[in-house]
Write a protein that holds these residues in place. Sequence first.
Motif, PDB file in Angstrom:
ATOM      1  N   ASP A   1       4.780  49.793   7.102  1.00  0.00           N
ATOM      2  CA  ASP A   1       5.233  51.015   6.892  1.00  0.00           C
ATOM      3  C   ASP A   1       5.628  51.460   5.870  1.00  0.00           C
ATOM      4  OD1 ASP A   1       4.780  52.255   9.988  1.00  0.00           O
ATOM      5  OD2 ASP A   1       6.092  50.343  10.446  1.00  0.00           O
ATOM      6  N   LEU A   2       6.335  50.498   5.155  1.00  0.00           N
ATOM      7  CA  LEU A   2       7.011  50.694   3.801  1.00  0.00           C
ATOM      8  C   LEU A   2       6.144  49.382   2.995  1.00  0.00           C
ATOM      9  CD1 LEU A   2      10.591  51.285   4.744  1.00  0.00           C
ATOM     10  CD2 LEU A   2       9.003  53.102   3.636  1.00  0.00           C
ATOM     11  N   GLY A   3       5.909  49.835   1.541  1.00  0.00           N
ATOM     12  CA  GLY A   3       5.286  48.775   0.832  1.00  0.00           C
ATOM     13  C   GLY A   3       6.015  47.788  -0.183  1.00  0.00           C
ATOM     14  N   GLY A   4       7.692  48.221   0.020  1.00  0.00           N
ATOM     15  CA  GLY A   4       8.329  47.344  -0.772  1.00  0.00           C
ATOM     16  C   GLY A   4       8.640  45.924  -0.653  1.00  0.00           C
ATOM     17  N   GLY A   5       8.278  45.291   0.615  1.00  0.00           N
ATOM     18  CA  GLY A   5       8.672  43.932   1.022  1.00  0.00           C
ATOM     19  C   GLY A   5       7.623  43.095   0.569  1.00  0.00           C
ATOM     20  N   SER A   6       8.145  41.747   0.475  1.00  0.00           N
ATOM     21  CA  SER A   6       7.303  40.763  -0.033  1.00  0.00           C
ATOM     22  C   SER A   6       5.893  40.359   0.805  1.00  0.00           C
ATOM     23  CB  SER A   6       8.244  39.401  -0.129  1.00  0.00           C
ATOM     24  OG  SER A   6       7.326  38.176  -0.152  1.00  0.00           O
ATOM     25  N   VAL A   7       5.102  40.350   0.422  1.00  0.00           N
ATOM     26  CA  VAL A   7       3.661  39.687   0.914  1.00  0.00           C
ATOM     27  C   VAL A   7       3.942  38.562   1.918  1.00  0.00           C
ATOM     28  CG1 VAL A   7       1.566  39.274   1.018  1.00  0.00           C
ATOM     29  CG2 VAL A   7       1.971  41.212  -0.447  1.00  0.00           C
ATOM     30  N   ILE A   8       4.787  37.492   1.138  1.00  0.00           N
ATOM     31  CA  ILE A   8       4.854  36.391   1.687  1.00  0.00           C
ATOM     32  C   ILE A   8       6.037  36.490   2.845  1.00  0.00           C
ATOM     33  CG2 ILE A   8       6.358  34.175   1.308  1.00  0.00           C
ATOM     34  CD1 ILE A   8       4.481  33.750  -1.231  1.00  0.00           C
ATOM     35  N   GLY A   9       7.088  37.145   2.521  1.00  0.00           N
ATOM     36  CA  GLY A   9       8.133  37.426   3.439  1.00  0.00           C
ATOM     37  C   GLY A   9       7.832  37.987   4.713  1.00  0.00           C
ATOM     38  N   ASN A  10       7.115  39.281   4.469  1.00  0.00           N
ATOM     39  CA  ASN A  10       6.710  39.884   5.769  1.00  0.00           C
ATOM     40  C   ASN A  10       5.699  38.923   6.590  1.00  0.00           C
ATOM     41  OD1 ASN A  10       4.380  41.736   7.085  1.00  0.00           O
ATOM     42  ND2 ASN A  10       6.185  43.021   6.816  1.00  0.00           N
ATOM     43  N   THR A  11       4.950  38.306   5.923  1.00  0.00           N
ATOM     44  CA  THR A  11       3.872  37.559   6.771  1.00  0.00           C
ATOM     45  C   THR A  11       4.560  36.264   7.466  1.00  0.00           C
ATOM     46  OG1 THR A  11       2.265  37.853   5.020  1.00  0.00           O
ATOM     47  CG2 THR A  11       1.796  36.172   6.387  1.00  0.00           C
ATOM     48  N   VAL A  12       5.509  35.654   6.787  1.00  0.00           N
ATOM     49  CA  VAL A  12       6.110  34.338   7.196  1.00  0.00           C
ATOM     50  C   VAL A  12       7.260  34.852   8.406  1.00  0.00           C
ATOM     51  CG1 VAL A  12       7.790  32.633   6.928  1.00  0.00           C
ATOM     52  CG2 VAL A  12       5.980  32.925   5.264  1.00  0.00           C
ATOM     53  N   ASP A  13       7.438  36.245   8.378  1.00  0.00           N
ATOM     54  CA  ASP A  13       8.353  36.834   9.604  1.00  0.00           C
ATOM     55  C   ASP A  13       7.501  37.351  10.443  1.00  0.00           C
ATOM     56  OD1 ASP A  13      10.757  36.523  10.504  1.00  0.00           O
ATOM     57  OD2 ASP A  13      11.100  38.733  10.323  1.00  0.00           O
TER      58      ASP A  13
ATOM     59  N   TYR B   1      -1.527  48.086   9.667  1.00  0.00           N
ATOM     60  CA  TYR B   1      -2.200  49.170  10.237  1.00  0.00           C
ATOM     61  C   TYR B   1      -3.674  49.225  10.151  1.00  0.00           C
ATOM     62  CZ  TYR B   1       2.693  49.969  11.492  1.00  0.00           C
ATOM     63  OH  TYR B   1       3.931  49.692  12.053  1.00  0.00           O
ATOM     64  N   THR B   2      -4.284  48.163   9.309  1.00  0.00           N
ATOM     65  CA  THR B   2      -5.790  48.031   9.389  1.00  0.00           C
ATOM     66  C   THR B   2      -6.122  47.414  10.426  1.00  0.00           C
ATOM     67  OG1 THR B   2      -6.173  46.524   7.946  1.00  0.00           O
ATOM     68  CG2 THR B   2      -5.584  48.719   6.825  1.00  0.00           C
ATOM     69  N   PRO B   3      -7.276  46.956  10.521  1.00  0.00           N
ATOM     70  CA  PRO B   3      -7.889  45.788  11.420  1.00  0.00           C
ATOM     71  C   PRO B   3      -7.552  44.633  10.938  1.00  0.00           C
ATOM     72  CG  PRO B   3      -9.716  47.513  10.849  1.00  0.00           C
ATOM     73  CD  PRO B   3      -8.744  47.782   9.931  1.00  0.00           C
TER      74      PRO B   3
ATOM     75  N   PHE C   1       1.560  62.804   8.567  1.00  0.00           N
ATOM     76  CA  PHE C   1       0.160  62.328   9.004  1.00  0.00           C
ATOM     77  C   PHE C   1      -0.486  61.585   7.778  1.00  0.00           C
ATOM     78  CE2 PHE C   1      -4.316  63.062   8.938  1.00  0.00           C
ATOM     79  CZ  PHE C   1      -4.917  62.430   9.856  1.00  0.00           C
ATOM     80  N   TRP C   2      -0.260  62.387   6.478  1.00  0.00           N
ATOM     81  CA  TRP C   2      -0.986  61.715   5.535  1.00  0.00           C
ATOM     82  C   TRP C   2      -0.477  60.368   4.852  1.00  0.00           C
ATOM     83  CZ3 TRP C   2      -5.242  63.416   5.681  1.00  0.00           C
ATOM     84  CH2 TRP C   2      -5.531  64.888   5.849  1.00  0.00           C
ATOM     85  N   SER C   3       0.760  60.124   5.540  1.00  0.00           N
ATOM     86  CA  SER C   3       1.529  58.749   5.007  1.00  0.00           C
ATOM     87  C   SER C   3       0.709  57.695   6.135  1.00  0.00           C
ATOM     88  CB  SER C   3       2.786  58.820   5.217  1.00  0.00           C
ATOM     89  OG  SER C   3       3.458  57.700   5.206  1.00  0.00           O
ATOM     90  N   ARG C   4       0.482  58.119   7.170  1.00  0.00           N
ATOM     91  CA  ARG C   4      -0.106  57.029   8.115  1.00  0.00           C
ATOM     92  C   ARG C   4      -1.666  56.700   7.616  1.00  0.00           C
ATOM     93  NH1 ARG C   4       3.480  54.984  10.412  1.00  0.00           N
ATOM     94  NH2 ARG C   4       1.914  53.431  10.183  1.00  0.00           N
ATOM     95  N   ASP C   5      -2.204  58.005   7.293  1.00  0.00           N
ATOM     96  CA  ASP C   5      -3.576  57.913   6.633  1.00  0.00           C
ATOM     97  C   ASP C   5      -3.537  56.872   5.708  1.00  0.00           C
ATOM     98  OD1 ASP C   5      -6.435  59.096   6.089  1.00  0.00           O
ATOM     99  OD2 ASP C   5      -5.487  59.343   4.336  1.00  0.00           O
ATOM    100  N   LYS C   6      -2.790  57.070   4.645  1.00  0.00           N
ATOM    101  CA  LYS C   6      -2.655  56.023   3.329  1.00  0.00           C
ATOM    102  C   LYS C   6      -2.572  54.696   3.933  1.00  0.00           C
ATOM    103  CE  LYS C   6      -0.755  59.265  -0.004  1.00  0.00           C
ATOM    104  NZ  LYS C   6       0.340  59.525  -0.791  1.00  0.00           N
ATOM    105  N   ILE C   7      -1.333  54.495   4.549  1.00  0.00           N
ATOM    106  CA  ILE C   7      -1.173  53.097   5.071  1.00  0.00           C
ATOM    107  C   ILE C   7      -2.234  52.352   5.832  1.00  0.00           C
ATOM    108  CG2 ILE C   7       0.265  51.642   6.824  1.00  0.00           C
ATOM    109  CD1 ILE C   7       2.456  53.795   5.939  1.00  0.00           C
ATOM    110  N   ALA C   8      -2.992  53.270   6.776  1.00  0.00           N
ATOM    111  CA  ALA C   8      -4.383  52.729   7.668  1.00  0.00           C
ATOM    112  C   ALA C   8      -5.458  52.521   6.698  1.00  0.00           C
ATOM    113  CB  ALA C   8      -4.524  53.634   8.649  1.00  0.00           C
ATOM    114  N   SER C   9      -5.335  53.047   5.423  1.00  0.00           N
ATOM    115  CA  SER C   9      -6.483  52.735   4.430  1.00  0.00           C
ATOM    116  C   SER C   9      -6.029  51.730   3.256  1.00  0.00           C
ATOM    117  CB  SER C   9      -7.261  53.960   3.944  1.00  0.00           C
ATOM    118  OG  SER C   9      -6.286  54.810   3.526  1.00  0.00           O
ATOM    119  N   GLY C  10      -5.012  51.074   3.489  1.00  0.00           N
ATOM    120  CA  GLY C  10      -4.708  50.072   2.480  1.00  0.00           C
ATOM    121  C   GLY C  10      -3.646  50.574   1.351  1.00  0.00           C
ATOM    122  N   THR C  11      -3.111  51.739   1.437  1.00  0.00           N
ATOM    123  CA  THR C  11      -2.331  52.341   0.235  1.00  0.00           C
ATOM    124  C   THR C  11      -0.856  52.520   0.809  1.00  0.00           C
ATOM    125  OG1 THR C  11      -4.188  53.465  -0.537  1.00  0.00           O
ATOM    126  CG2 THR C  11      -2.098  54.313  -1.334  1.00  0.00           C
ATOM    127  N   PRO C  12      -0.064  51.542   0.234  1.00  0.00           N
ATOM    128  CA  PRO C  12       1.237  51.473   0.417  1.00  0.00           C
ATOM    129  C   PRO C  12       1.911  53.018   0.078  1.00  0.00           C
ATOM    130  CG  PRO C  12       0.999  50.157  -1.280  1.00  0.00           C
ATOM    131  CD  PRO C  12      -0.139  50.620  -1.034  1.00  0.00           C
TER     132      PRO C  12
END
Length: 604
Positions: free
Chosen positions: A207-219, A224-226, A420-431
């Motif tokens: 939902d928010l793009g500021g977090g670490s890719v590693i930190g988010n994944t390990v937790d 919101y894409t496939p 709605f447009w925020s959800r559209d961005k996130i669902a298409s890979g744009t934080p």
Amino acid sequence: MTDVPTLPETHSGIPVYLLDKARATKAAVYQLKDNAGADTNIPRRRAVPALPVGVTTEAFKTAMDDLRGQLGSEHVEVVDQALKDGWYMEHPNTHDMMTILDDEEFVASAVVYPGSTEDVQAVVRWANKHLIPIFPISMGRNLGYGGAAPRVRGSVVVDLGRRMRKILDISADDFTCLVEPGVSFYALHDEIQARGLGDELWVDVPDLGGGSVIGNTVDRGVGYTPYGDHWATHSGLEVVLPTGEVVRTGMGALPGNNTWQAFPYGFGPFSDGIFSQSNFGIVTKMGITLMPNPGGHESFLYTFQKEEDLAQLIEIIRPLRIRNILENVAQLRHVTQAVAVRGYPRSKYYEPVDGLVPEDIIHEAAATFPAGDHTWAYYGTAYGPPEARAPKLAAIDAAFRKIPGCQKVDTSTFPADEYFWSRDKIASGTPDLHELRWCQWVPNGSHIAFSPVSPIRGADASTLYELARKRHAEHGIDFFPAFCVGLREMHLIVEIVFDRTSASKKAAALACLRDMVDDAAALGYGEYRTHLVLMDQVAGTYSWNGNSLMKMHETLKDALDPNGILAPGRCGIWPAQYRGRGWEMTRESGEKSEGASVGGRSEK
């Protein structure tokens, strides 16, 4: 008020394309703090720095001098000043900016900034030498679950984000990347664009793009894409063990391998899982797969009018989701959250500061917004070129229209700043940076999450919804539920929003959350992720066969971390030196985070 930090000037900055939105968000956050008279500098009431139990002032000073000698004075900071909460883009790495407890509970004694895997090894060996607990973070943006705060008060926070922020590889051939802990979703997306690969590679973002890719994944966070199950899409870890050794998992254990990010398993036991939601090692590198551009996407919004539509709606969603007609980890959100996410305080709609906002007032407010009045809203996205999307969208439309009053909302007329447009961005890979606007519902808004997992069944959705609604009403808390539907399970995410400066509001939020965890566990629903305060309680609900799972975790902990220095207590896993000494936090413990001793050492 200072300006918002940006990429690439700082690893934790905002992308330039989101700068105006970030400035507006920051202004709104600080306005609500000022209106409530909240000071962003929190004075210390207990002795500083906050030393770990059993560590004397003299021993701590000697240890800090040793650490400075190894990493350089500029990379070691003692936490002996007032605490500063900041906000999402300028968050602290010393404590939980959204604390549900007293400000002095989860506080670091110092912060260290390693610049390499070798530096991390040095810090771990230092901790073993001086018997000082350390608490690693990637970037500290695990908001709602404890942020950067250490579970054991006085731990030294190991901030991996500031200096370990390299994107080591992006492969457009096999759609993978290799990153360090300081790489945020914002930074990875920006780098893909800078390399001219944006038309080929997508990043699955939360939902928010500021977090670490590693930190988010390990937790085990989600997007919101496939490719929304981030842990399922990782491939390859480099880990510093609690004794200082380094291992690479999967194909990375083969010298000169060329498939570390392409094949996650390697040979022999698959050990990656023990480094997810644990305290068994510090991840310093991770591979993750990227999503190929599917050739287009089309986001859509359906609304449903009645609260009781929930069970039928979930029954409709399940077969569509399992068959991948509904392709992404979409959200089914309640109207109260739809009103709150607009970023206005609840006082705009309802003046009394206590009690629930009446339902009729929520619906009156929703009726004035572009999506119109409703009770449930489903945000989804179809992928592929138009000819591939059309049959899926037709099947979804036919299924949803079986519910009386269903509306497919025409989003083409929505203004650019509509949610709605925020959800559209996130669902298409744009934080993006929109989601936390519901924290502005109350002054000094903070949040903590209830997040049980269940099958995708209408009866389960209704049970969890009623359970949570009942407890919210008892504690006088406005109810913000959303269902995130995976392939064969769903998460109910309930965000409890509270005023972090109000002792009574914090107590009500925590009591509500503790009640819901116990209620859900009694019915067979477990949390998938939780706040530091709740970790012992949640771990205790996974008690089958005489707590055999925790016994196994403790065996692993004692073998890998004989001195018990790495993040003791994280996810309810305590090393032998802490067990039976009063460290577990429960309602009965009085919500105090410290035990009496460590390994026989008396309290300071």
